[in-house]
Write an enzyme that holds these catalytic residues in place. Sequence first.
Site, mmCIF file in Angstrom:
data_model
loop_
_atom_site.group_PDB
_atom_site.id
_atom_site.type_symbol
_atom_site.label_atom_id
_atom_site.label_comp_id
_atom_site.label_asym_id
_atom_site.label_seq_id
_atom_site.Cartn_x
_atom_site.Cartn_y
_atom_site.Cartn_z
ATOM 1 C CG ASP A 108 5.449 3.506 1.943
ATOM 2 O OD1 ASP A 108 5.438 4.108 3.034
ATOM 3 O OD2 ASP A 108 4.457 3.455 1.189
ATOM 4 C CG PHE B 74 -1.926 1.169 1.100
ATOM 5 C CD1 PHE B 74 -3.075 1.043 0.333
ATOM 6 C CD2 PHE B 74 -1.669 2.383 1.715
ATOM 7 C CE1 PHE B 74 -3.953 2.100 0.185
ATOM 8 C CE2 PHE B 74 -2.549 3.457 1.571
ATOM 9 C CZ PHE B 74 -3.696 3.311 0.808
ATOM 10 C CE LYS C 23 -1.306 5.838 7.424
ATOM 11 N NZ LYS C 23 -0.882 4.977 6.323
HETATM 12 C C1 LIG Z 1 -1.128 5.234 4.857
HETATM 13 C C2 LIG Z 1 -0.023 4.821 3.957
HETATM 14 C C3 LIG Z 1 0.289 5.553 2.783
HETATM 15 C C4 LIG Z 1 -0.553 6.699 2.312
HETATM 16 O O1 LIG Z 1 -0.509 7.790 3.171
HETATM 17 P P1 LIG Z 1 -1.582 8.982 2.993
HETATM 18 O O2 LIG Z 1 -1.136 9.979 4.008
HETATM 19 O O3 LIG Z 1 -2.932 8.406 3.252
HETATM 20 O O4 LIG Z 1 -1.455 9.482 1.603
HETATM 21 C C5 LIG Z 1 1.374 5.165 2.048
HETATM 22 N N1 LIG Z 1 2.136 4.120 2.414
HETATM 23 C C6 LIG Z 1 1.874 3.385 3.518
HETATM 24 C C7 LIG Z 1 2.765 2.243 3.880
HETATM 25 C C8 LIG Z 1 0.778 3.706 4.315
HETATM 26 O O5 LIG Z 1 0.500 2.968 5.404
#
Ligand SMILES: *Cc1c(COP(=O)(O)O)cnc(C)c1O
Length: 395
Positions: A219, A134, A248
């Site tokens: 990420d 994700f 986050k």
């Molecule tokens: C939540 C998340 C995103 C996206 O972040 P947003 O602030 O919602 O755009 C990207 N990568 C990972 C691993 C995430 O958990």
Amino acid sequence: MNTQDVLSMFGQYVIANYGRLPKVITRGQGNMLRDLEGNEILDLFPGWAVSGIGHCHPKVVAAICKQAGELLHIDNTFYTIQQGQLAKLLSERAFGGKTFFCNSGAEANEAAIKLARRHTPREKYKFITAEKSFHGRTLAAVTATGQPKYHEGFLPLPAGFVYVPYNDIDALHQAFDEEVAAVMIEPIQGEGGINEATPEYMQTIRDLCDEHGALMVLDEVQTGMGRTGRWFGYQHYEITPDIMTMAKALGGGVAIGAMMARSEIAASLIPGTHASTFGGNPLACAAGIAVIEAIEEDNLLDNAQKMGDYLRTRLEQLKEKYPIIDHIRGKGLMVGVQLNMPGAKIVSRCLEKGLRVNCTQETVLRLMPSMTITQAEIDKAITILDTVLAEGQQA
Ligand SMILES: *Cc1c(COP(=O)(O)O)cnc(C)c1O
């Protein structure tokens, strides 16, 4: 206004792109939420990992109140102390890179994608990402996301994305060629169900990237900022990424995203190549600085490790009682409970009893308590979960 009034207001005026729980939240303090009816909820999934040091952490609140009185926003035509300081604090806690600031995880990944394309030679345009990953919802980030359900209805997607099964070393070798610009991966897949990369897998990505002149992009939007017991998820491995994205928990509740790159790579983003109007504004950066200070002053990395271990121990005890639990996995305060049936009902029954947890990939309960969680709070959560599981067994 009561809950029903708010729900009707949403029905009429707010786009219904979320599946929401029927509760209106008015307060958050530490690990507790309060709803409009005055009910208290113990939050083991605070803000989808945004409130990593709990709701309204006093140090973050103090920092943003002070900053709000001095300078809320100034564009990136100028310099601010806060943006420089936050970049320094992050660099010192990671791999000494330079940071670009934006406002969300998706934007941080967009920046990483653009930087990887720009930095590598023209013939390199492909991104290898993992199935069940994700990476966000903007068009490039959602294309990087290796879950077909999120692509439905949005074709054609940007070209060049290749998906491989997570932790599959052979598939990685097969996917690699001279056109690969970068591999983008989560050290622990969050949305994908709390799946940890093996050390061999991380090392193979590093080696293949080095061999082929591609970049390793991690990420760390969900794994970052101490959740796993170290500042960043990659620090559990023997590798260093070329680019890392964060968001986050970085702002403790204030919107912020960041992309850090090794200096030589960062140099490819010369003026005019990329930008964000709000990115790195003094309010968000003051919040980020306060988050880092709070984590260090209150020894929260240690607490994340200890409480994560404690939570897993308690969950293992539940597993002995309830065959619906297949196994427990995760690191630090990133915990997955693999069920052998769908978990949506458990989530809603827990909420009725004052406990908030999440379920992902249909059968994985995801518990990501804040780094300020206490043993007593975990005990309380386990008691509720125990009751809910017992009721489920009778039903
Ligand atoms: C939540 C998340 C995103 C996206 O972040 P947003 O602030 O919602 O755009 C990207 N990568 C990972 C691993 C995430 O958990």
